[in-house]
Design an enzyme around this catalytic site. Sequence first.
Site, PDB file in Angstrom:
ATOM      1  CD  GLN A   1      70.166  65.115  42.130  1.00 56.14           C
ATOM      2  OE1 GLN A   1      70.305  66.259  42.474  1.00 56.14           O
ATOM      3  NE2 GLN A   1      69.100  64.693  41.603  1.00 56.14           N
ATOM      4  CG  ASN A   2      68.345  59.444  46.203  1.00 57.49           C
ATOM      5  OD1 ASN A   2      68.145  60.866  46.311  1.00 57.49           O
ATOM      6  ND2 ASN A   2      67.637  58.762  45.411  1.00 57.49           N
ATOM      7  CB  VAL A   3      73.066  60.545  51.371  1.00 53.23           C
ATOM      8  CG1 VAL A   3      73.558  61.819  50.695  1.00 53.23           C
ATOM      9  CG2 VAL A   3      71.852  60.841  52.440  1.00 53.23           C
ATOM     10  CG  ASP A   4      68.524  56.183  49.342  1.00 52.83           C
ATOM     11  OD1 ASP A   4      67.629  57.138  49.569  1.00 52.83           O
ATOM     12  OD2 ASP A   4      69.180  55.659  48.538  1.00 52.83           O
TER      13      ASP A   4
ATOM     14  CG  HIS B   1      74.261  65.348  45.905  1.00 50.84           C
ATOM     15  ND1 HIS B   1      73.164  65.670  45.930  1.00 50.84           N
ATOM     16  CD2 HIS B   1      74.943  65.946  45.283  1.00 50.84           C
ATOM     17  CE1 HIS B   1      73.033  66.637  44.931  1.00 50.84           C
ATOM     18  NE2 HIS B   1      74.249  66.769  44.529  1.00 50.84           N
TER      19      HIS B   1
ATOM     20  CB  CYS C   1      89.746  61.717  57.860  1.00 53.60           C
ATOM     21  SG  CYS C   1      91.054  62.392  58.743  1.00 53.60           S
TER      22      CYS C   1
ATOM     23  CB  ALA D   1      59.824  56.221  40.118  1.00 49.01           C
TER      24      ALA D   1
HETATM   25  C1  BV8 Z   1      78.416  73.036  44.130  1.00 45.39           C
HETATM   26  C2  BV8 Z   1      73.301  66.417  50.732  1.00 45.39           C
HETATM   27  C3  BV8 Z   1      80.443  74.012  43.355  1.00 45.39           C
HETATM   28  C4  BV8 Z   1      72.524  66.399  52.097  1.00 45.39           C
HETATM   29  C5  BV8 Z   1      72.707  67.587  49.045  1.00 45.39           C
HETATM   30  C6  BV8 Z   1      75.267  79.924  45.759  1.00 45.39           C
HETATM   31  C7  BV8 Z   1      76.415  79.421  46.525  1.00 45.39           C
HETATM   32  C8  BV8 Z   1      77.060  77.978  46.693  1.00 45.39           C
HETATM   33  C9  BV8 Z   1      76.521  77.148  45.999  1.00 45.39           C
HETATM   34  C10 BV8 Z   1      75.404  77.624  45.136  1.00 45.39           C
HETATM   35  C11 BV8 Z   1      74.904  78.737  45.074  1.00 45.39           C
HETATM   36  N1  BV8 Z   1      73.868  78.792  44.294  1.00 45.39           N
HETATM   37  C12 BV8 Z   1      73.689  77.575  43.669  1.00 45.39           C
HETATM   38  C13 BV8 Z   1      74.806  76.946  43.919  1.00 45.39           C
HETATM   39  C14 BV8 Z   1      74.968  75.563  43.836  1.00 45.39           C
HETATM   40  C15 BV8 Z   1      74.176  74.655  44.852  1.00 45.39           C
HETATM   41  C16 BV8 Z   1      72.818  74.545  44.467  1.00 45.39           C
HETATM   42  O1  BV8 Z   1      72.420  74.098  43.619  1.00 45.39           O
HETATM   43  N2  BV8 Z   1      71.754  75.192  45.434  1.00 45.39           N
HETATM   44  C17 BV8 Z   1      70.281  75.108  45.080  1.00 45.39           C
HETATM   45  C18 BV8 Z   1      69.564  75.044  46.133  1.00 45.39           C
HETATM   46  C19 BV8 Z   1      70.054  76.327  44.134  1.00 45.39           C
HETATM   47  N3  BV8 Z   1      74.876  73.320  44.794  1.00 45.39           N
HETATM   48  C20 BV8 Z   1      75.963  73.153  45.605  1.00 45.39           C
HETATM   49  O2  BV8 Z   1      76.144  73.905  46.608  1.00 45.39           O
HETATM   50  C21 BV8 Z   1      76.638  71.722  45.198  1.00 45.39           C
HETATM   51  N4  BV8 Z   1      77.911  72.223  45.235  1.00 45.39           N
HETATM   52  O3  BV8 Z   1      77.721  73.670  43.405  1.00 45.39           O
HETATM   53  O4  BV8 Z   1      79.845  72.956  44.316  1.00 45.39           O
HETATM   54  C22 BV8 Z   1      80.542  75.038  44.164  1.00 45.39           C
HETATM   55  C23 BV8 Z   1      81.240  75.052  45.408  1.00 45.39           C
HETATM   56  C24 BV8 Z   1      81.094  76.303  46.486  1.00 45.39           C
HETATM   57  C25 BV8 Z   1      80.527  77.433  45.745  1.00 45.39           C
HETATM   58  C26 BV8 Z   1      79.849  77.223  44.672  1.00 45.39           C
HETATM   59  C27 BV8 Z   1      79.885  76.332  44.082  1.00 45.39           C
HETATM   60  C28 BV8 Z   1      76.442  70.931  46.114  1.00 45.39           C
HETATM   61  C29 BV8 Z   1      75.095  70.213  46.039  1.00 45.39           C
HETATM   62  C30 BV8 Z   1      74.992  69.036  46.856  1.00 45.39           C
HETATM   63  C31 BV8 Z   1      73.982  69.595  48.517  1.00 45.39           C
HETATM   64  N5  BV8 Z   1      73.603  68.331  49.214  1.00 45.39           N
HETATM   65  N6  BV8 Z   1      72.311  66.699  49.828  1.00 45.39           N
HETATM   66  C32 BV8 Z   1      71.648  65.192  52.160  1.00 45.39           C
HETATM   67  O5  BV8 Z   1      71.447  64.740  50.979  1.00 45.39           O
HETATM   68  O6  BV8 Z   1      71.238  64.829  53.344  1.00 45.39           O
HETATM   69  S1  BV8 Z   1      71.197  68.163  48.073  1.00 45.39           S
HETATM   70  C33 BV8 Z   1      70.090  67.349  48.178  1.00 45.39           C
HETATM   71  O7  BV8 Z   1      69.162  67.907  47.100  1.00 45.39           O
HETATM   72  C34 BV8 Z   1      69.842  66.008  48.158  1.00 45.39           C
HETATM   73  O8  BV8 Z   1      70.957  65.437  47.802  1.00 45.39           O
HETATM   74  C35 BV8 Z   1      68.622  65.867  47.114  1.00 45.39           C
HETATM   75  O9  BV8 Z   1      69.067  64.482  46.502  1.00 45.39           O
HETATM   76  C36 BV8 Z   1      69.031  66.946  46.096  1.00 45.39           C
HETATM   77  C37 BV8 Z   1      68.312  67.252  45.062  1.00 45.39           C
HETATM   78  O10 BV8 Z   1      66.830  66.923  45.500  1.00 45.39           O
HETATM   79  P1  BV8 Z   1      66.018  65.977  44.778  1.00 45.39           P
HETATM   80  O11 BV8 Z   1      66.850  64.729  44.878  1.00 45.39           O
HETATM   81  O12 BV8 Z   1      65.700  66.507  43.316  1.00 45.39           O
HETATM   82  O13 BV8 Z   1      64.856  66.000  45.992  1.00 45.39           O
HETATM   83  P2  BV8 Z   1      63.795  66.960  45.813  1.00 45.39           P
HETATM   84  O14 BV8 Z   1      62.917  66.624  47.243  1.00 45.39           O
HETATM   85  O15 BV8 Z   1      63.974  68.324  45.444  1.00 45.39           O
HETATM   86  O16 BV8 Z   1      62.648  66.458  44.452  1.00 45.39           O
HETATM   87  C38 BV8 Z   1      62.067  65.282  44.362  1.00 45.39           C
HETATM   88  C39 BV8 Z   1      61.312  65.186  43.124  1.00 45.39           C
HETATM   89  O17 BV8 Z   1      60.773  63.692  43.174  1.00 45.39           O
HETATM   90  C40 BV8 Z   1      60.289  65.835  43.178  1.00 45.39           C
HETATM   91  O18 BV8 Z   1      60.361  66.513  42.048  1.00 45.39           O
HETATM   92  C41 BV8 Z   1      58.847  64.988  43.406  1.00 45.39           C
HETATM   93  O19 BV8 Z   1      58.029  65.574  42.377  1.00 45.39           O
HETATM   94  C42 BV8 Z   1      59.541  63.621  42.661  1.00 45.39           C
HETATM   95  N7  BV8 Z   1      58.707  62.520  43.367  1.00 45.39           N
HETATM   96  C43 BV8 Z   1      58.563  62.438  44.605  1.00 45.39           C
HETATM   97  N8  BV8 Z   1      57.908  61.065  44.905  1.00 45.39           N
HETATM   98  C44 BV8 Z   1      58.209  60.492  43.557  1.00 45.39           C
HETATM   99  C45 BV8 Z   1      58.492  61.543  42.807  1.00 45.39           C
HETATM  100  N9  BV8 Z   1      58.825  61.135  41.396  1.00 45.39           N
HETATM  101  C46 BV8 Z   1      58.649  59.922  40.881  1.00 45.39           C
HETATM  102  N10 BV8 Z   1      57.933  58.975  41.918  1.00 45.39           N
HETATM  103  C47 BV8 Z   1      57.742  59.370  42.824  1.00 45.39           C
HETATM  104  N11 BV8 Z   1      57.227  58.322  43.646  1.00 45.39           N
END
Ligand code: BV8
Length: 234
Positions: free
Chosen positions: A91-94, A109, A117, A220
């Site tokens: 899911q990472n963009v890096d 993602h 484009c 991790a």
């Molecule tokens: C889609 C790009 C079909 C930017 C990202 C209502 C309307 C529209 C859509 C929705 C809706 N309701 C739900 C949805 C679906 C929506 C969604 O899921 N929303 C959520 C917020 C409810 N999803 C979408 O829109 C997706 N598309 O569904 O298309 C569609 C189309 C139209 C209409 C409806 C449906 C698109 C999702 C992609 C969005 N873009 N990023 C950018 O990255 O700059 S998402 C963003 O979240 C990042 O990509 C990120 O990677 C991703 C997930 O987050 P995590 O990676 O899990 O990161 P987070 O910080 O949350 O968690 C980190 C974890 O690591 C923690 O648990 C922490 O404890 C742990 N951690 C920390 N340190 C460590 C560790 N673990 C181990 N070791 C460590 N050292």
Amino acid sequence: MKKYKNIVILTGAGISAESGLATFRASNGLWNNHKVDDVATIEGFARNPKYVHDFYNELKVELKKAKPNAAHLAITKLQNEYPAEINIITQNVDTLHEKAKNKNVYHIHGQINQAVCLNCGHVVETFGNVGVHTICPKCNEIGRMKPNIVFFGENLLCMDKVEYLLRKCDLFLSIGTSGVVFPAASFVQTAKYYGADTYEFNLENTSNNFFFDKHIVGPAGTTLPAFVSEMLKD
Ligand code: BV8
């Protein structure tokens, strides 16, 4: 440990945390101090493309400098030494998986070093600045380039391949994701449905708790190398 033939590794921002990169949700819904609505939604991009381009151009500088950590390198070791097909869905963009020489990486993602484009779909690889005046090298349209980042409300990339891999895998590892963004958060359910063993590597139990057979709690960078050593022992 069991012998596995097809391993899928799902990664989230947590695998990059020990490389010094901010995670998505740790900072109360802000994404690098910007409102998610402004920089990670298709509406936000339509509203103010320059603001979003500036945000990602800035993020590029930070991500370009980041170095892979022990978790990424453990995946390289597993891919090089364990006799199985091992695919990474991130899911990472890096580009830390690529910098660690991980293979078979699918950025669902998008990627920070790409722009797409909106006129012809051409994808440009660049760590350089992209903006509202950038010309598409393929169709020569001006100002139609968008960061190749999947915003909320946009469909994911590589989903055909992802569906195929999830049905085929016999081991599903989820590493550093909070499991709140869909459809990535539902991948573990698919893998489990098709018979995979499922492990979650996180600092805490996440909302996807129920679908994992095992939880390996801790950073991790520590837990994954230990797990890989176990897998390679036999
Ligand atoms: C889609 C790009 C079909 C930017 C990202 C209502 C309307 C529209 C859509 C929705 C809706 N309701 C739900 C949805 C679906 C929506 C969604 O899921 N929303 C959520 C917020 C409810 N999803 C979408 O829109 C997706 N598309 O569904 O298309 C569609 C189309 C139209 C209409 C409806 C449906 C698109 C999702 C992609 C969005 N873009 N990023 C950018 O990255 O700059 S998402 C963003 O979240 C990042 O990509 C990120 O990677 C991703 C997930 O987050 P995590 O990676 O899990 O990161 P987070 O910080 O949350 O968690 C980190 C974890 O690591 C923690 O648990 C922490 O404890 C742990 N951690 C920390 N340190 C460590 C560790 N673990 C181990 N070791 C460590 N050292």
